[in-house]
Structure formats: structure tokens, C-alpha cells
Design a protein around this motif. Structure first.
Motif, mmCIF file in Angstrom:
data_model
loop_
_atom_site.group_PDB
_atom_site.id
_atom_site.type_symbol
_atom_site.label_atom_id
_atom_site.label_comp_id
_atom_site.label_asym_id
_atom_site.label_seq_id
_atom_site.Cartn_x
_atom_site.Cartn_y
_atom_site.Cartn_z
ATOM 1 N N MET A 155 -24.348 16.401 -37.736
ATOM 2 C CA MET A 155 -22.951 16.049 -38.004
ATOM 3 C C MET A 155 -22.269 15.577 -36.732
ATOM 4 S SD MET A 155 -20.783 15.878 -40.479
ATOM 5 C CE MET A 155 -19.033 15.883 -40.851
ATOM 6 N N LYS A 156 -22.550 16.277 -35.606
ATOM 7 C CA LYS A 156 -21.944 15.902 -34.334
ATOM 8 C C LYS A 156 -22.433 14.530 -33.884
ATOM 9 C CE LYS A 156 -21.104 20.567 -32.554
ATOM 10 N NZ LYS A 156 -21.413 21.547 -31.486
ATOM 11 N N THR A 157 -23.723 14.261 -34.113
ATOM 12 C CA THR A 157 -24.281 12.956 -33.742
ATOM 13 C C THR A 157 -23.624 11.842 -34.548
ATOM 14 O OG1 THR A 157 -26.400 13.996 -33.240
ATOM 15 C CG2 THR A 157 -26.402 11.615 -33.548
ATOM 16 N N TRP A 158 -23.432 12.095 -35.834
ATOM 17 C CA TRP A 158 -22.802 11.110 -36.722
ATOM 18 C C TRP A 158 -21.375 10.824 -36.281
ATOM 19 C CZ3 TRP A 158 -18.685 11.955 -40.248
ATOM 20 C CH2 TRP A 158 -18.444 10.876 -41.116
ATOM 21 N N LEU A 159 -20.618 11.872 -35.975
ATOM 22 C CA LEU A 159 -19.221 11.697 -35.559
ATOM 23 C C LEU A 159 -19.116 11.049 -34.189
ATOM 24 C CD1 LEU A 159 -17.700 15.088 -36.786
ATOM 25 C CD2 LEU A 159 -17.347 12.823 -37.780
ATOM 26 N N SER A 160 -20.114 11.283 -33.337
ATOM 27 C CA SER A 160 -20.057 10.728 -31.983
ATOM 28 C C SER A 160 -20.216 9.213 -31.973
ATOM 29 C CB SER A 160 -21.155 11.362 -31.117
ATOM 30 O OG SER A 160 -22.443 10.958 -31.560
ATOM 31 N N ARG A 161 -20.732 8.660 -33.069
ATOM 32 C CA ARG A 161 -20.919 7.210 -33.147
ATOM 33 C C ARG A 161 -19.694 6.500 -33.722
ATOM 34 N NH1 ARG A 161 -26.219 5.600 -32.407
ATOM 35 N NH2 ARG A 161 -25.831 3.637 -33.492
ATOM 36 N N ILE A 162 -18.620 7.242 -33.906
ATOM 37 C CA ILE A 162 -17.374 6.648 -34.397
ATOM 38 C C ILE A 162 -16.366 6.590 -33.257
ATOM 39 C CG2 ILE A 162 -15.405 6.982 -35.934
ATOM 40 C CD1 ILE A 162 -17.279 8.166 -37.979
ATOM 41 N N ASP A 163 -15.809 5.419 -33.046
ATOM 42 C CA ASP A 163 -14.801 5.241 -32.002
ATOM 43 C C ASP A 163 -13.417 5.475 -32.621
ATOM 44 O OD1 ASP A 163 -14.449 3.934 -29.095
ATOM 45 O OD2 ASP A 163 -12.817 3.267 -30.394
ATOM 46 N N TRP A 164 -12.845 6.627 -32.334
ATOM 47 C CA TRP A 164 -11.588 7.006 -32.983
ATOM 48 C C TRP A 164 -10.416 6.176 -32.496
ATOM 49 C CZ3 TRP A 164 -12.251 9.635 -37.205
ATOM 50 C CH2 TRP A 164 -13.400 10.410 -37.345
ATOM 51 N N SER A 220 -21.479 1.780 -38.868
ATOM 52 C CA SER A 220 -21.271 2.434 -37.569
ATOM 53 C C SER A 220 -22.517 3.184 -37.124
ATOM 54 C CB SER A 220 -20.083 3.395 -37.637
ATOM 55 O OG SER A 220 -20.372 4.505 -38.477
ATOM 56 N N GLN A 221 -23.499 3.368 -38.048
ATOM 57 C CA GLN A 221 -24.705 4.130 -37.749
ATOM 58 C C GLN A 221 -25.966 3.272 -37.628
ATOM 59 O OE1 GLN A 221 -24.041 7.476 -37.267
ATOM 60 N NE2 GLN A 221 -21.949 6.853 -37.755
ATOM 61 N N VAL A 222 -25.981 2.093 -38.246
ATOM 62 C CA VAL A 222 -27.202 1.285 -38.250
ATOM 63 C C VAL A 222 -27.482 0.688 -36.872
ATOM 64 C CG1 VAL A 222 -26.910 0.675 -40.670
ATOM 65 C CG2 VAL A 222 -25.995 -0.839 -38.908
ATOM 66 N N HIS A 223 -28.718 0.235 -36.679
ATOM 67 C CA HIS A 223 -29.091 -0.438 -35.429
ATOM 68 C C HIS A 223 -28.725 -1.926 -35.551
ATOM 69 C CE1 HIS A 223 -31.163 3.025 -33.776
ATOM 70 N NE2 HIS A 223 -31.762 3.190 -34.944
ATOM 71 N N ILE A 280 -20.870 -0.463 -31.607
ATOM 72 C CA ILE A 280 -21.001 -1.011 -30.250
ATOM 73 C C ILE A 280 -20.256 -0.138 -29.247
ATOM 74 C CG2 ILE A 280 -20.423 -2.971 -28.764
ATOM 75 C CD1 ILE A 280 -20.779 -4.758 -31.261
ATOM 76 N N ALA A 281 -19.048 0.303 -29.608
ATOM 77 C CA ALA A 281 -18.243 1.131 -28.708
ATOM 78 C C ALA A 281 -18.956 2.423 -28.355
ATOM 79 C CB ALA A 281 -16.892 1.436 -29.354
ATOM 80 N N SER A 282 -19.637 3.039 -29.326
ATOM 81 C CA SER A 282 -20.354 4.297 -29.058
ATOM 82 C C SER A 282 -21.512 4.066 -28.102
ATOM 83 C CB SER A 282 -20.854 4.909 -30.366
ATOM 84 O OG SER A 282 -21.873 4.111 -30.957
ATOM 85 N N GLN A 283 -22.176 2.909 -28.219
ATOM 86 C CA GLN A 283 -23.284 2.598 -27.324
ATOM 87 C C GLN A 283 -22.794 2.325 -25.909
ATOM 88 O OE1 GLN A 283 -26.410 0.004 -28.905
ATOM 89 N NE2 GLN A 283 -25.474 0.148 -30.924
ATOM 90 N N VAL A 284 -21.664 1.646 -25.808
ATOM 91 C CA VAL A 284 -21.064 1.395 -24.493
ATOM 92 C C VAL A 284 -20.660 2.710 -23.849
ATOM 93 C CG1 VAL A 284 -19.088 0.365 -23.308
ATOM 94 C CG2 VAL A 284 -20.279 -0.920 -25.088
ATOM 95 N N LYS A 285 -20.109 3.634 -24.656
ATOM 96 C CA LYS A 285 -19.680 4.937 -24.152
ATOM 97 C C LYS A 285 -20.865 5.732 -23.612
ATOM 98 C CE LYS A 285 -16.730 6.888 -26.783
ATOM 99 N NZ LYS A 285 -16.145 7.629 -27.923
ATOM 100 N N ARG A 286 -21.984 5.737 -24.360
ATOM 101 C CA ARG A 286 -23.166 6.454 -23.931
ATOM 102 C C ARG A 286 -23.748 5.864 -22.646
ATOM 103 N NH1 ARG A 286 -24.403 6.392 -29.416
ATOM 104 N NH2 ARG A 286 -25.982 4.798 -29.127
#
Length: 359
Positions: free
Chosen positions: A1-10, A53-56, A346-352
Motif C-alpha cells: 500500500m505504501k509503495t502504491w501511494l508513494s507513486r502518486i504525486d500529491w 500512475s503505476q505502469v512502466h 514520472i514525478a515519482s521516478q524523478v523524486k526517487r
């Protein structure tokens, strides 16, 4: 659940949530039937947002050519198989839902453009002309529906994307000069109602009860809201049906009448926050595919925002372009939800990547 939410840019989601809340409340004050339909598409849009927001997204980079050609084929066959409404063939019924292809294809064509340009390592004239060559058949098929507004939207958004990508500005100056030179020829291919819209814009008060009626009523609605508005469902222009298309093309005028200058300012402020967030994400990524997609999404949303509000306040001709996340319409909402899901991805990937660099 945390992984799923972390890929969303609030920071992308919050301004859109504000726009959706204002939209649904305004549509409810107009029609409960429209509200139920729009609420269904909001829920469906959330599902599509989460999926994309989850797909590659790299999958779409490799599928750029198939996406482009499938889109062209669908737009072509739509001219023969589509449903005619108000003199245009823009929709197709699928499983009981009426889909407008020119809306739904927006995020996928941006992905196709990003995939095409990510293979290029230069800003050559050859690449520029090939990109324009890909744009022409899309714009032409949409124009033939006829849907001049969406065709112009694709052209303007594509040009802005190419400018942000880095092509020399003087090339666009030459292109603009060439377009101005062929305007008399282009004018002859327009339908009579399209010509009338342009002439109405140039002479707004010439026919206030005829061709200028829509534009004048929208301006009256915006102005009559004054500072704090008349309250939801209390606006005379919208409630008494003086204002046409009050839940679609002219929903900003409806909001301005109901909530006044403050309501209009909240809508504009939410969009400005969204655009700023897209700029930040664009600035932080070095990946060409992601950069082009962000530039394309930014351009699509910005042109729609600018043109729709310009229509509502009388500074631009009426061309039937919806206000993203606000205007009533399932196709537009789903299209923008997919776009937002990809941007959040994309935003989640940039953040990581930023976190890894810090470590």
C-alpha cells in the motif's frame, strides 16, 4: 500500500481535486442528471489515474509507432462509422458509452510524440519536418469531422511542445508567416458556421440576438458575479438558461456568476499551481522521453485553459474547447485522468532519483 501511494504525486493531485470539487458542485446546481453522469466518470477517471500512475511508461516509448498508426486508423474510420450529432461526426458508441476519439487519444498521441523525439539526438530541420509530417494527418482527420477547435488545439499544443523541446524559434516564425500567407485559401475550406464564429468575434455587438448571443451572455455571466457571486444555482444567466452550454464550454462563466471573482480566481489559481508543478518536474528530469511528454501535457492543458477562459471572457473566438477537469464530458475527463496518471508516474521516478543522488 505504501509503495502504491508513494507513486502518486500529491502536488499534482491537490489542484485537480479542487477543480473537480468546483466542477461537480457547479454541475449539480445545473442538473442532477449531468451530475450523476459526471460523478461516474470522475470515479472511472480515478481508476485510470491510478493504473497509469503505476505502469512502466517505457512500454509506451517502444510502442510509439503502433500507438500513432492505430490512432490514425481510428480517426479515419470514425468518419464513416461515427455518430452524427449537430452536424459533426466525433463520437462512437462503445459498450453503451459515447466516446469522443479526438479527446481520448490526446495522452496517447503525446506519448507517441515523446517516443518519436526520444530517438532523435539533434534539433535538425529534418527531424522538425518529420514531426510536422506526423502532425498533419492527425489535425486533418479531426478537422474533417468537423472539429476545428480540437484540430487547432493539437496544432498549437504540438508547436508549443516543439518549442519547449528546443527547436529554433525562427523556424516557427517562418511557419507562422507561411500560415498567414495561406489564410485566404484556408478560409474557403471552413464551414459557414466556423466562418461566422470568427466574424462574430471581430464584431461582437453586431448581432446580439443571433450569432453574438453566446459570447455576450458569457461575458454578462462573468461580470454579474462580481466579487463573491450569487451562490450555486442562483445565477440568472445560467439558472434561467440565458447562458448556453453552461456546463460544458461556458462552465467558467457559470462558476464566475455563482462564485464571483473569488471563485474564478480559485479556478485560475489551481491551474497555475498545476502548471508550476509540471514546470518543476520538467526541470528536474534529464530523460528526453519524459521531458517531451511533460512538455506535451503542459502544452495541451495550457492551450485548453487559455482558450476556454478566453472564450468565456470574450477575448478569443468560440471554438468549443473544454476546460480541463472542469467542463462536463466523460471523454475529456478520462483523457486528462490518464495524462495526470502518467505525469504522477514520472514525478515519482524523478523524486526517487533525487533521493538516490542525495544518498
Amino acid at each position: 500500500m505504501k509503495t502504491w501511494l508513494s507513486r502518486i504525486d500529491w502536488q499534482l493531485v491537490i489542484p485537480v481535486a479542487v477543480l473537480l470539487a468546483i466542477s461537480l458542485t457547479t454541475i449539480f446546481s445545473v442538473s442532477q442528471s449531468f451530475f450523476r453522469s459526471q460523478l461516474f466518470f470522475v470515479v472511472l477517471g480515478v481508476v485510470f489515474f491510478v493504473i497509469f500512475s503505476q505502469v512502466h511508461l517505457r512500454i509506451f516509448e517502444y510502442l510509439a509507432k503502433p500507438i500513432y498508426f492505430v490512432s490514425l486508423l481510428c480517426l479515419f474510420f470514425l468518419l464513416f462509422l461515427g455518430i452524427a450529432s449537430r452536424g459533426a461526426i466525433r463520437w462512437l458508441d462503445i459498450a453503451g458509452f459515447r466516446i469522443q476519439f479526438s479527446e481520448v487519444f490526446k495522452p496517447f498521441l503525446v506519448l507517441a510524440l515523446a517516443g518519436f523525439l526520444s530517438d532523435k539526438e539533434n534539433f535538425s530541420l529534418n527531424t522538425f519536418l518529420k514531426t510536422l509530417g506526423l502532425l498533419v494527418p492527425v489535425a486533418f482527420l479531426i478537422f474533417k469531422q468537423p472539429d476545428l477547435g480540437s484540430a487547432l488545439l493539437y496544432v498549437l499544443a504540438a508547436f508549443l511542445t516543439l518549442i519547449l523541446y528546443g527547436f529554433p524559434l525562427w523556424w516557427f516564425g517562418i511557419g507562422a508567416g507561411g500560415f498567414l500567407a495561406i489564410i485566404p485559401i484556408f478560409w474557403e475550406f471552413l464551414h459557414q458556421y466556423q466562418k461566422q464564429r470568427v466574424l462574430t468575434f471581430l464584431h461582437l455587438t453586431k448581432d446580439p440576438l443571433g450569432t453574438s448571443y453566446n459570447a455576450i451572455q458569457a461575458i454578462i455571466a462573468v461580470g454579474s458575479g462580481m466579487l463573491i457571486g450569487k451562490g450555486f444555482g442562483q445565477g440568472t444567466q445560467s439558472a434561467l438558461r440565458f447562458l448556453p452550454e453552461k456546463h460544458t464550454d461556458f462552465i467558467f462563466a457559470t462558476i464566475s456568476e455563482d462564485l464571483g471573482f473569488i471563485g474564478g480566481l480559485i479556478v485560475i489559481g489551481a491551474f497555475l499551481f498545476l502548471f508550476y508543478r509540471l514546470y518543476v518536474i520538467f526541470d528536474r528530469t534529464d530523460d528526453t522521453f519524459y521531458k517531451v511528454f511533460i512538455a506535451g501535457a503542459f502544452s495541451l492543458l495550457l492551450v485548453q485553459f487559455f482558450v476556454n477562459i478566453g472564450m468565456n471572457i470574450g477575448v478569443l473566438p468560440i471554438v468549443g474547447i473544454p476546460l480541463p477537469f472542469v467542463s462536463y464530458g466523460g471523454s475529456s475527463l478520462l483523457s486528462n485522468a490518464i495524462l495526470l496518471g502518467c505525469l504522477s508516474n514520472i514525478a515519482s521516478q524523478v523524486k526517487r532519483k533525487d533521493v538516490l543522488e542525495i544518498r
